[in-house]
Motif scaffolding. Structure first.
Motif, PDB file in Angstrom:
ATOM      1  N   PRO A 356       0.808  -1.229   0.000  1.00 15.50           N
ATOM      2  CA  PRO A 356       0.000   0.000   0.000  1.00 15.50           C
ATOM      3  C   PRO A 356       0.839   1.275   0.000  1.00 15.50           C
ATOM      4  O   PRO A 356       0.372   2.322  -0.460  1.00 15.50           O
ATOM      5  CB  PRO A 356      -0.836  -0.122   1.283  1.00 15.50           C
ATOM      6  CG  PRO A 356      -0.102  -1.090   2.139  1.00 15.50           C
ATOM      7  CD  PRO A 356       0.577  -2.047   1.207  1.00 15.50           C
ATOM      8  N   ILE A 357       2.082   1.202   0.527  1.00  8.15           N
ATOM      9  CA  ILE A 357       2.958   2.373   0.500  1.00  8.15           C
ATOM     10  C   ILE A 357       3.414   2.641  -0.935  1.00  8.15           C
ATOM     11  O   ILE A 357       3.364   3.781  -1.420  1.00  8.15           O
ATOM     12  CB  ILE A 357       4.188   2.163   1.416  1.00  8.15           C
ATOM     13  CG1 ILE A 357       3.746   1.978   2.876  1.00  8.15           C
ATOM     14  CG2 ILE A 357       5.146   3.351   1.290  1.00  8.15           C
ATOM     15  CD1 ILE A 357       3.074   3.176   3.480  1.00  8.15           C
ATOM     16  N   ALA A 358       3.856   1.576  -1.624  1.00  7.51           N
ATOM     17  CA  ALA A 358       4.276   1.733  -3.024  1.00  7.51           C
ATOM     18  C   ALA A 358       3.102   2.214  -3.878  1.00  7.51           C
ATOM     19  O   ALA A 358       3.251   3.105  -4.727  1.00  7.51           O
ATOM     20  CB  ALA A 358       4.820   0.417  -3.562  1.00  7.51           C
ATOM     21  N   PHE A 359       1.913   1.646  -3.627  1.00  9.41           N
ATOM     22  CA  PHE A 359       0.732   2.073  -4.364  1.00  9.41           C
ATOM     23  C   PHE A 359       0.422   3.539  -4.088  1.00  9.41           C
ATOM     24  O   PHE A 359       0.090   4.303  -5.005  1.00  9.41           O
ATOM     25  CB  PHE A 359      -0.471   1.217  -3.981  1.00  9.41           C
ATOM     26  CG  PHE A 359      -1.791   1.780  -4.447  1.00  9.41           C
ATOM     27  CD1 PHE A 359      -2.122   1.789  -5.790  1.00  9.41           C
ATOM     28  CD2 PHE A 359      -2.689   2.332  -3.539  1.00  9.41           C
ATOM     29  CE1 PHE A 359      -3.332   2.324  -6.227  1.00  9.41           C
ATOM     30  CE2 PHE A 359      -3.896   2.860  -3.962  1.00  9.41           C
ATOM     31  CZ  PHE A 359      -4.212   2.859  -5.306  1.00  9.41           C
ATOM     32  N   GLY A 360       0.527   3.952  -2.820  1.00 13.73           N
ATOM     33  CA  GLY A 360       0.240   5.334  -2.450  1.00 13.73           C
ATOM     34  C   GLY A 360       1.162   6.315  -3.151  1.00 13.73           C
ATOM     35  O   GLY A 360       0.703   7.351  -3.669  1.00 13.73           O
ATOM     36  N   VAL A 361       2.451   5.999  -3.186  1.00 16.58           N
ATOM     37  CA  VAL A 361       3.409   6.887  -3.852  1.00 16.58           C
ATOM     38  C   VAL A 361       3.105   6.956  -5.350  1.00 16.58           C
ATOM     39  O   VAL A 361       3.081   8.038  -5.947  1.00 16.58           O
ATOM     40  CB  VAL A 361       4.856   6.408  -3.605  1.00 16.58           C
ATOM     41  CG1 VAL A 361       5.841   7.220  -4.450  1.00 16.58           C
ATOM     42  CG2 VAL A 361       5.221   6.533  -2.129  1.00 16.58           C
ATOM     43  N   ILE A 362       2.856   5.793  -5.970  1.00 19.64           N
ATOM     44  CA  ILE A 362       2.563   5.765  -7.414  1.00 19.64           C
ATOM     45  C   ILE A 362       1.272   6.528  -7.722  1.00 19.64           C
ATOM     46  O   ILE A 362       1.208   7.313  -8.681  1.00 19.64           O
ATOM     47  CB  ILE A 362       2.471   4.309  -7.912  1.00 19.64           C
ATOM     48  CG1 ILE A 362       3.854   3.648  -7.871  1.00 19.64           C
ATOM     49  CG2 ILE A 362       1.905   4.256  -9.327  1.00 19.64           C
ATOM     50  CD1 ILE A 362       3.840   2.163  -8.156  1.00 19.64           C
ATOM     51  N   LEU A 363       0.234   6.319  -6.902  1.00 18.74           N
ATOM     52  CA  LEU A 363      -1.031   7.026  -7.115  1.00 18.74           C
ATOM     53  C   LEU A 363      -0.845   8.536  -6.990  1.00 18.74           C
ATOM     54  O   LEU A 363      -1.338   9.312  -7.827  1.00 18.74           O
ATOM     55  CB  LEU A 363      -2.080   6.543  -6.106  1.00 18.74           C
ATOM     56  CG  LEU A 363      -3.426   7.284  -6.119  1.00 18.74           C
ATOM     57  CD1 LEU A 363      -4.140   7.092  -7.458  1.00 18.74           C
ATOM     58  CD2 LEU A 363      -4.323   6.808  -4.979  1.00 18.74           C
ATOM     59  N   CYS A 364      -0.133   8.963  -5.950  1.00 20.15           N
ATOM     60  CA  CYS A 364       0.069  10.397  -5.714  1.00 20.15           C
ATOM     61  C   CYS A 364       0.879  11.026  -6.843  1.00 20.15           C
ATOM     62  O   CYS A 364       0.521  12.098  -7.351  1.00 20.15           O
ATOM     63  CB  CYS A 364       0.755  10.623  -4.370  1.00 20.15           C
ATOM     64  SG  CYS A 364      -0.273  10.230  -2.935  1.00 20.15           S
ATOM     65  N   VAL A 365       1.975  10.374  -7.248  1.00 19.72           N
ATOM     66  CA  VAL A 365       2.828  10.926  -8.303  1.00 19.72           C
ATOM     67  C   VAL A 365       2.082  10.954  -9.641  1.00 19.72           C
ATOM     68  O   VAL A 365       2.163  11.937 -10.389  1.00 19.72           O
ATOM     69  CB  VAL A 365       4.132  10.113  -8.432  1.00 19.72           C
ATOM     70  CG1 VAL A 365       4.988  10.662  -9.581  1.00 19.72           C
ATOM     71  CG2 VAL A 365       4.931  10.154  -7.134  1.00 19.72           C
ATOM     72  N   THR A 366       1.335   9.897  -9.933  1.00 22.21           N
ATOM     73  CA  THR A 366       0.594   9.848 -11.192  1.00 22.21           C
ATOM     74  C   THR A 366      -0.489  10.920 -11.231  1.00 22.21           C
ATOM     75  O   THR A 366      -0.693  11.578 -12.265  1.00 22.21           O
ATOM     76  CB  THR A 366      -0.061   8.462 -11.389  1.00 22.21           C
ATOM     77  OG1 THR A 366       0.913   7.442 -11.214  1.00 22.21           O
ATOM     78  CG2 THR A 366      -0.649   8.345 -12.786  1.00 22.21           C
ATOM     79  N   SER A 367      -1.185  11.110 -10.118  1.00 24.37           N
ATOM     80  CA  SER A 367      -2.237  12.130 -10.083  1.00 24.37           C
ATOM     81  C   SER A 367      -1.650  13.529 -10.225  1.00 24.37           C
ATOM     82  O   SER A 367      -2.260  14.408 -10.850  1.00 24.37           O
ATOM     83  CB  SER A 367      -3.055  12.016  -8.790  1.00 24.37           C
ATOM     84  OG  SER A 367      -2.256  12.236  -7.653  1.00 24.37           O
ATOM     85  N   VAL A 368      -0.452  13.745  -9.657  1.00 22.18           N
ATOM     86  CA  VAL A 368       0.216  15.041  -9.812  1.00 22.18           C
ATOM     87  C   VAL A 368       0.679  15.227 -11.254  1.00 22.18           C
ATOM     88  O   VAL A 368       0.574  16.316 -11.817  1.00 22.18           O
ATOM     89  CB  VAL A 368       1.407  15.160  -8.834  1.00 22.18           C
ATOM     90  CG1 VAL A 368       2.211  16.430  -9.121  1.00 22.18           C
ATOM     91  CG2 VAL A 368       0.920  15.186  -7.399  1.00 22.18           C
ATOM     92  N   ALA A 369       1.193  14.147 -11.868  1.00 21.13           N
ATOM     93  CA  ALA A 369       1.603  14.220 -13.277  1.00 21.13           C
ATOM     94  C   ALA A 369       0.421  14.571 -14.168  1.00 21.13           C
ATOM     95  O   ALA A 369       0.592  15.163 -15.248  1.00 21.13           O
ATOM     96  CB  ALA A 369       2.220  12.898 -13.718  1.00 21.13           C
ATOM     97  N   GLY A 370      -0.796  14.240 -13.724  1.00 17.31           N
ATOM     98  CA  GLY A 370      -1.992  14.596 -14.471  1.00 17.31           C
ATOM     99  C   GLY A 370      -2.192  16.099 -14.598  1.00 17.31           C
ATOM    100  O   GLY A 370      -2.943  16.566 -15.455  1.00 17.31           O
ATOM    101  N   ASN A 371      -1.480  16.865 -13.753  1.00 17.34           N
ATOM    102  CA  ASN A 371      -1.534  18.324 -13.852  1.00 17.34           C
ATOM    103  C   ASN A 371      -0.846  18.842 -15.114  1.00 17.34           C
ATOM    104  O   ASN A 371      -0.892  20.047 -15.393  1.00 17.34           O
ATOM    105  CB  ASN A 371      -0.884  18.967 -12.622  1.00 17.34           C
ATOM    106  CG  ASN A 371      -1.777  18.948 -11.400  1.00 17.34           C
ATOM    107  OD1 ASN A 371      -2.776  19.642 -11.340  1.00 17.34           O
ATOM    108  ND2 ASN A 371      -1.420  18.142 -10.420  1.00 17.34           N
ATOM    109  N   LEU A 372      -0.178  17.941 -15.828  1.00 21.24           N
ATOM    110  CA  LEU A 372       0.497  18.334 -17.069  1.00 21.24           C
ATOM    111  C   LEU A 372      -0.338  18.012 -18.304  1.00 21.24           C
ATOM    112  O   LEU A 372       0.063  18.318 -19.420  1.00 21.24           O
ATOM    113  CB  LEU A 372       1.850  17.612 -17.182  1.00 21.24           C
ATOM    114  CG  LEU A 372       2.869  17.898 -16.082  1.00 21.24           C
ATOM    115  CD1 LEU A 372       4.115  17.047 -16.295  1.00 21.24           C
ATOM    116  CD2 LEU A 372       3.241  19.377 -16.039  1.00 21.24           C
TER     117      LEU A 372
END
Length: 428
Positions: A356-372
């Motif tokens: 869940p930690i790896a998933f959390g980091v990937i989810l957060c980074v991917t959602s932030v990348a969506g700002n592009l």
């Protein structure tokens, strides 16, 4: 037609209408409640309040306030000067300075918008003066700002932790290696483009060690802020929220000591940080209410069965999730995506045994990348307004940087040890 189906139909129409995203989410939730008739409307304000009535979420306001104080206190300028001394001799040096500046600033504010606004306001005029094309300049700042919520502390990771109950410290530590990899990858892309376009280095040769050391001494107090906050959280001296309060006090102390920050500035600083944090909390409150409705209709269970029916391979499932989150990033902000998707996707991730930690980091980074990603692409509009650059030019220029960020995300999904390595060592 069922109320949940009508809600999903109404939601995109409200988005297209030009309403603020939190209003579109909130009104679609109201539509569901009115049509279903089984829930009193009073539930909406109750849910909104309950979703944001959390001690841990105070960290959002505090880290945003710390970012505003550092920007007003001249700390951003010191960071950029230090970055220039280190890498000012490399081709496309100002682009690298922008990326490194965002990496260092990220360890202090935890917000992509704050990183784009503070670094972009200083670097875009400098990049333009040195002859860099506007599309490249805007793309560099927007893509580098993604590092804000990746390198700890991270506001979006605080949101994920508050929903799931996982360790904030483990999430913060998990973002360090991916953040460094993304930063180096962005510099590589910037260097290749700089060579192709003929951008030169700002300095003919590397700065003398004496100059680098002097700049480091000037910047060192600011660089200690992320060290203090992370060490304090790891050792249990204070919580993530208390770390935010310490960051505010520390940033204010540095700002007043440098004489760049004055009492007359405090009103503007407080208003700006209050507006930014209110926007995030409204998105989070309405997003979690939306998520609660989905849970009531057992959408998470249906999604779990649907995704597992496609594949039960953890890596392939994570790649599907990354693609799905990037698609949502075309319409929603990271502060909306994480509260909505976390309760939906976490049961799926846990059912396949993914960390869940790896998933959390990937989810957060991917959602932030969506700002592009346009049309919503929050970072594109922030940089556009700061640099007076058309959004479509930034959107085009950001593509090579976005692809490299996605590449790093895929690598982290395939090899989650990249994320879990540091937390496993420091938090046994």
């Amino acid at each position: 037609m069922s109320p949940i189906v009508i809600m999903f139909i109404v939601f995109p129409f409200l988005l297209i209408s030009g309403l603020p995203i939190f209003a579109a989410i909130g009104l679609s939730s109201v539509t569901y409640i009115v049509i279903s008739g089984a829930i009193p409307l009073m539930l909406i304000p109750q849910k909104l309040f309950a979703n944001v009535n959390s001690f841990s979420l105070l960290a959002i306001l505090l880290f945003m306030l710390a970012g505003e104080l550092m920007n007003r206190g001249g700390i951003t300028k010191n960071i950029l000067d230090f970055s220039s001394k280190i890498i000012g001799h490399i081709r496309g040096s100002l682009a690298h300075v922008s990326i490194l500046g965002c990496m260092l600033f990220a360890g202090m504010c935890g917000s992509c918008t704050a990183a784009a606004a503070s670094v972009g306001s200083m670097m875009i005029p400098a990049l333009r003066k040195e002859g860099y094309d506007d599309d490249f300049s805007g793309a560099v700042i927007a893509s580098a700002a993604v590092l804000g919520p990746v390198i700890p502390p991270s506001i979006i990771m605080v949101i994920y932790a508050s929903i799931t109950g996982v360790s904030v410290a483990r999430l913060f530590l998990g973002g360090i290696v991916p953040g460094l990899i993304i930063g180096l990858a962005l510099m590589t892309v910037a260097y290749v483009i700089s060579v192709r376009r003929g951008y030169t280095a700002r300095n003919e040769k590397m700065a003398r060690m004496r100059e680098i050391f002097a700049s480091l001494l000037n910047t060192f107090p600011a660089l200690m802020l992320p060290v203090i906050t992370i060490l304090g959280i790891l050792t249990g001296v204070f919580t993530a929220t208390e770390a935010g309060a310490i960051a505010v006090a520390y940033a204010a102390l540095l700002g007043f000591a440098s004489k760049e920050l004055k009492l007359a500035h405090m009103k503007d600083v407080l208003i700006r940080s209050a507006k930014s944090s209110t926007n995030v909390l409204l998105l989070m409150g309405t997003g979690q209410t939306f998520g609660w409705i989905l849970a009531r209709e057992q959408v998470p269970q249906s999604m779990t069965l649907a995704l597992i029916s496609i594949t039960s391979q953890p890596v392939l499932l994570m790649l599907i999730i990354i693609a799905f989150v990037l698609f949502l990033g075309c319409f929603l902000t990271d502060a909306t995506i994480v509260p909505i998707l976390t309760p939906l996707l976490l049961p799926v991730v846990l059912s396949i045994g993914y960390d869940p930690i790896a998933f959390g980091v990937i989810l957060c980074v991917t959602s932030v990348a969506g700002n592009l990603t346009p049309p919503v692409g929050g970072l594109l509009f922030v940089v556009s307004s700061i640099g007076n650059i058309p959004v479509y030019r930034i959107a085009k220029g950001v593509l090579p940087f976005l692809f490299i960020i996605i590449g790093v995300l895929v690598m982290c999904a395939v090899f989650p040890v990249i994320i879990s390595f540091v937390p496993s060592i420091l938090m046994k």
